[in-house]
Design a protein around this motif. Structure first.
Motif, PDB file in Angstrom:
ATOM      1  N   ARG A 363       9.303  -0.391   7.049  1.00 16.01           N
ATOM      2  CA  ARG A 363       9.299  -0.520   8.515  1.00 16.01           C
ATOM      3  C   ARG A 363       8.024  -1.186   9.033  1.00 16.01           C
ATOM      4  N   GLU A 364       7.180  -1.653   8.130  1.00 10.50           N
ATOM      5  CA  GLU A 364       5.916  -2.266   8.519  1.00 10.50           C
ATOM      6  C   GLU A 364       6.161  -3.667   9.076  1.00 10.50           C
ATOM      7  N   THR A 365       5.628  -3.936  10.275  1.00 10.60           N
ATOM      8  CA  THR A 365       5.916  -5.196  10.941  1.00 10.60           C
ATOM      9  C   THR A 365       4.681  -5.993  11.366  1.00 10.60           C
ATOM     10  N   LYS A 366       3.500  -5.375  11.392  1.00  8.78           N
ATOM     11  CA  LYS A 366       2.354  -6.059  12.003  1.00  8.78           C
ATOM     12  C   LYS A 366       1.363  -6.639  11.004  1.00  8.78           C
ATOM     13  N   GLN A 367       1.214  -6.008   9.857  1.00  9.69           N
ATOM     14  CA  GLN A 367       0.171  -6.421   8.935  1.00  9.69           C
ATOM     15  C   GLN A 367       0.767  -7.099   7.701  1.00  9.69           C
ATOM     16  N   TYR A 368      -0.005  -7.176   6.632  1.00  8.03           N
ATOM     17  CA  TYR A 368       0.386  -7.907   5.428  1.00  8.03           C
ATOM     18  C   TYR A 368       0.799  -6.940   4.318  1.00  8.03           C
ATOM     19  N   GLN A 369       1.626  -7.448   3.393  1.00  8.48           N
ATOM     20  CA  GLN A 369       2.023  -6.686   2.206  1.00  8.48           C
ATOM     21  C   GLN A 369       1.892  -7.572   0.971  1.00  8.48           C
ATOM     22  N   PHE A 370       1.649  -6.910  -0.186  1.00  4.56           N
ATOM     23  CA  PHE A 370       1.445  -7.643  -1.445  1.00  4.56           C
ATOM     24  C   PHE A 370       2.145  -6.890  -2.567  1.00  4.56           C
ATOM     25  N   TRP A 371       3.137  -7.532  -3.180  1.00  2.00           N
ATOM     26  CA  TRP A 371       3.989  -6.865  -4.158  1.00  2.00           C
ATOM     27  C   TRP A 371       4.021  -7.620  -5.482  1.00  2.00           C
ATOM     28  N   THR A 372       4.270  -6.851  -6.552  1.00  3.28           N
ATOM     29  CA  THR A 372       4.468  -7.430  -7.871  1.00  3.28           C
ATOM     30  C   THR A 372       5.398  -6.505  -8.659  1.00  3.28           C
ATOM     31  N   LYS A 373       5.639  -6.837  -9.938  1.00  2.65           N
ATOM     32  CA  LYS A 373       6.436  -5.985 -10.825  1.00  2.65           C
ATOM     33  C   LYS A 373       5.601  -5.592 -12.035  1.00  2.65           C
ATOM     34  N   THR A 374       5.844  -4.386 -12.516  1.00  2.00           N
ATOM     35  CA  THR A 374       5.134  -3.912 -13.699  1.00  2.00           C
ATOM     36  C   THR A 374       5.743  -4.508 -14.964  1.00  2.00           C
ATOM     37  N   ASN A 375       4.935  -4.533 -16.042  1.00  2.00           N
ATOM     38  CA  ASN A 375       5.468  -4.975 -17.326  1.00  2.00           C
ATOM     39  C   ASN A 375       6.117  -3.802 -18.065  1.00  2.00           C
ATOM     40  N   LYS A 376       6.477  -3.987 -19.311  1.00  5.45           N
ATOM     41  CA  LYS A 376       7.202  -2.950 -20.053  1.00  5.45           C
ATOM     42  C   LYS A 376       6.413  -1.661 -20.174  1.00  5.45           C
ATOM     43  N   GLU A 377       5.083  -1.772 -20.206  1.00  9.43           N
ATOM     44  CA  GLU A 377       4.238  -0.581 -20.342  1.00  9.43           C
ATOM     45  C   GLU A 377       3.827  -0.012 -18.986  1.00  9.43           C
ATOM     46  N   GLY A 378       4.306  -0.601 -17.899  1.00 15.28           N
ATOM     47  CA  GLY A 378       3.975  -0.097 -16.571  1.00 15.28           C
ATOM     48  C   GLY A 378       2.697  -0.660 -15.987  1.00 15.28           C
ATOM     49  N   TYR A 379       2.053  -1.609 -16.675  1.00 14.37           N
ATOM     50  CA  TYR A 379       0.817  -2.197 -16.158  1.00 14.37           C
ATOM     51  C   TYR A 379       1.141  -3.254 -15.098  1.00 14.37           C
ATOM     52  N   PHE A 380       0.226  -3.394 -14.156  1.00 13.99           N
ATOM     53  CA  PHE A 380       0.433  -4.366 -13.085  1.00 13.99           C
ATOM     54  C   PHE A 380      -0.903  -4.915 -12.608  1.00 13.99           C
ATOM     55  N   THR A 381      -0.850  -6.121 -12.035  1.00 10.99           N
ATOM     56  CA  THR A 381      -1.989  -6.752 -11.377  1.00 10.99           C
ATOM     57  C   THR A 381      -1.503  -7.373 -10.079  1.00 10.99           C
ATOM     58  N   ILE A 382      -2.137  -7.006  -8.980  1.00 13.74           N
ATOM     59  CA  ILE A 382      -1.826  -7.596  -7.678  1.00 13.74           C
ATOM     60  C   ILE A 382      -3.031  -8.419  -7.262  1.00 13.74           C
ATOM     61  N   LYS A 383      -2.847  -9.716  -7.162  1.00 13.84           N
ATOM     62  CA  LYS A 383      -3.953 -10.623  -6.869  1.00 13.84           C
ATOM     63  C   LYS A 383      -3.923 -11.095  -5.412  1.00 13.84           C
ATOM     64  N   ASN A 384      -5.038 -11.665  -5.008  1.00 11.28           N
ATOM     65  CA  ASN A 384      -5.143 -12.373  -3.730  1.00 11.28           C
ATOM     66  C   ASN A 384      -4.739 -11.512  -2.537  1.00 11.28           C
ATOM     67  N   ILE A 385      -5.316 -10.315  -2.483  1.00 11.44           N
ATOM     68  CA  ILE A 385      -5.018  -9.367  -1.415  1.00 11.44           C
ATOM     69  C   ILE A 385      -5.996  -9.583  -0.263  1.00 11.44           C
ATOM     70  N   ILE A 386      -5.483  -9.676   0.932  1.00  6.09           N
ATOM     71  CA  ILE A 386      -6.316  -9.855   2.121  1.00  6.09           C
ATOM     72  C   ILE A 386      -7.139  -8.597   2.369  1.00  6.09           C
ATOM     73  N   VAL A 387      -8.372  -8.791   2.790  1.00  8.78           N
ATOM     74  CA  VAL A 387      -9.293  -7.681   3.044  1.00  8.78           C
ATOM     75  C   VAL A 387      -8.678  -6.691   4.031  1.00  8.78           C
ATOM     76  N   GLY A 388      -8.799  -5.389   3.706  1.00 17.93           N
ATOM     77  CA  GLY A 388      -8.265  -4.348   4.577  1.00 17.93           C
ATOM     78  C   GLY A 388      -8.024  -3.060   3.828  1.00 17.93           C
ATOM     79  N   GLU A 389      -7.425  -2.087   4.514  1.00 16.01           N
ATOM     80  CA  GLU A 389      -7.105  -0.788   3.932  1.00 16.01           C
ATOM     81  C   GLU A 389      -5.609  -0.687   3.675  1.00 16.01           C
ATOM     82  N   TYR A 390      -5.255  -0.136   2.487  1.00 11.09           N
ATOM     83  CA  TYR A 390      -3.861  -0.072   2.076  1.00 11.09           C
ATOM     84  C   TYR A 390      -3.572   1.239   1.354  1.00 11.09           C
ATOM     85  N   ASN A 391      -2.287   1.575   1.319  1.00 10.10           N
ATOM     86  CA  ASN A 391      -1.756   2.530   0.345  1.00 10.10           C
ATOM     87  C   ASN A 391      -1.000   1.747  -0.717  1.00 10.10           C
ATOM     88  N   LEU A 392      -0.857   2.381  -1.889  1.00 12.35           N
ATOM     89  CA  LEU A 392      -0.086   1.794  -2.983  1.00 12.35           C
ATOM     90  C   LEU A 392       1.286   2.453  -3.009  1.00 12.35           C
TER      91      LEU A 392
END
Length: 416
Positions: A363-392
């Motif tokens: 339902r988020e409409t005003k700010q930015y979001q950054f998504w990716t998918k995990t690999n087989k072991e569940g590891y992930f990297t999210i790059k190029n995130i705009i400065v700010g406060e977030y939850n995962l």
């Protein structure tokens, strides 16, 4: 008029309005519909209303510039701004936003970029913003084949006249019609509905149209969804009979009132929408014109790899060095599957969105979001995130429910 040209593509815009009136490419004088009014060929627009209004009361307003300014002009790049602001004499008549829409052309590039900076100033009126988009109306005598998303979502399209009342029958809602007497008999008995061509944002990277004579493709490439609303499974319109191609940055489609952006009078807000890339391609005579789709997908991959772009001149668009990175691993505990420990979250969707409740990213409409998918072991990297406060946030295919890490993640420039 303002003309941008790099020897491959030439784009003509109204001055100071900033509407695109002509796109010249490969000997075609104009790829846009010449029978349309000049301001209704390539343009930005919004749908807005007073606070608390129903969606049916929204006002469709073309984003029309009042000031034109060349921001950057070198041998390698030109960037032009068409901006407009708001004052209290416009109350009730125009959306209370300052909007700076921009167009960029690069040397050697077969296309052009567009983006906009939207700003609501504290003290300006409260209002609801139902939709924001860029639209292109292409030549109906040339562009008949539409392609989008997966390779199996492409087809010859009916003509606009086929939807006229004397040639069609309206079904349960006005967007859906049964083609009763189309100009081309092969479409008889088919249903045309622009919502047939919606797509989840996670899959909406490139879509457009093909002209077969001469072989020319018109493609809209979106290298990132960070500036769109509702997260990766929000659906949006793409292209439809017209021929029309759209880039929708926000809308209430498939979400209703929760997806309407609501502004308060005491609220300061600014957001960069885009850039998106309008890509034009061609092939030698005698070659299969439908291979233009494969080339468009290849160009889409190039644009994704280049994100975030290093050429937008606005300081509001954060470059790669101004952004941060998050790395981690997602594990799932399910005693019915594994009673001895955790399970690697293979192929999970995981992303950063503004702090909120579990699932609030939808339902988020005003700010930015950054998504990716995990690999087989569940590891992930999210790059190029705009400065700010977030939850995962995350969800895992095959497991019920949403996941949220309650710790606030503070992104700072260049930090992992």
């Amino acid at each position: 008029m303002v003309v941008m040209s790099n020897g491959i593509v030439q784009v003509t815009l109204q001055n100071p309005e900033g509407h695109i009136t002509r796109i010249q490419y490969k000997g075609i004088d104009n790829l846009l519909e010449v029978q349309k009014n000049e301001s209704s060929r390539g343009y930005w627009d919004v749908v807005w209303s007073p606070p608390g209004s129903t969606r049916t009361e929204g006002t469709l307003e073309s984003v029309t510039g009042t000031i034109c300014k060349v921001i950057k002009e070198t041998q390698d790049q030109v960037e032009v701004s068409f901006s407009r602001t708001w004052n209290f004499s416009l109350k009730g008549k125009s959306v209370p936003l300052k909007i700076d829409k921009r167009y960029i052309m690069l040397r050697g590039s077969s296309g052009f970029y567009t983006y906009a900076i939207f700003e609501h100033v504290k003290g300006w009126p409260s209002f609801d913003l139902e939709a924001t988009r860029v639209a292109f109306k292409l030549r109906r005598d040339k562009f008949h084949y539409m392609a989008m998303s997966n390779d199996d979502r492409q087809r010859d399209m009916p003509l606009p006249e086929d939807r006229f009342p004397e040639r069609s029958k309206t079904l349960d809602y006005p967007e859906a019609v049964l083609l009763v007497d189309p100009l081309e008999r092969k479409f008889k008995g088919q249903v045309d509905d622009k919502y047939q061509y919606t797509c989840e944002l996670k899959d909406l990277r490139v879509h457009g149209w093909i002209c077969t004579d001469p072989a020319v493709g018109f493609w809209q490439i979106t290298p990132s969804n960070e500036f769109r609303v509702g997260g990766p499974i929000k659906q949006e319109l793409t292209s439809h009979v017209g021929p029309t191609t759209l880039s929708i940055f926000s809308s209430a489609h498939y979400g209703g009132n929760d997806m309407v952006i609501k502004f308060e009078e005491n609220e300061s807000w600014k957001k960069v929408l885009g850039p998106i890339f309008i890509y034009l391609n061609t092939i030698p005579d005698g070659k299969n014109p439908y291979t233009l789709w494969n080339d468009a997908k290849h160009q889409m991959s190039i644009e994704v790899d280049r994100w975030p772009y290093d050429f937008p001149a606005s300081p509001d668009f954060q470059s790669a060095r101004q952004r941060g990175t998050v790395m981690g691993r997602l594990l799932v505990q399910d005693s019915f599957i594994n009673s001895h420990g955790y399970i690697s979250a293979n192929g999970a969707y995981i992303g950063l969105a503004p702090p909120g409740d579990v699932g609030s990213w939808q339902r988020e409409t005003k700010q930015y979001q950054f998504w990716t998918k995990t690999n087989k072991e569940g590891y992930f990297t999210i790059k190029n995130i705009i400065v700010g406060e977030y939850n995962l946030y995350a969800w895992v295919p095959g497991f019920i429910g949403d996941y949220k890490n309650s710790k606030i993640i503070n992104i700072t420039p260049g930090r992992i």
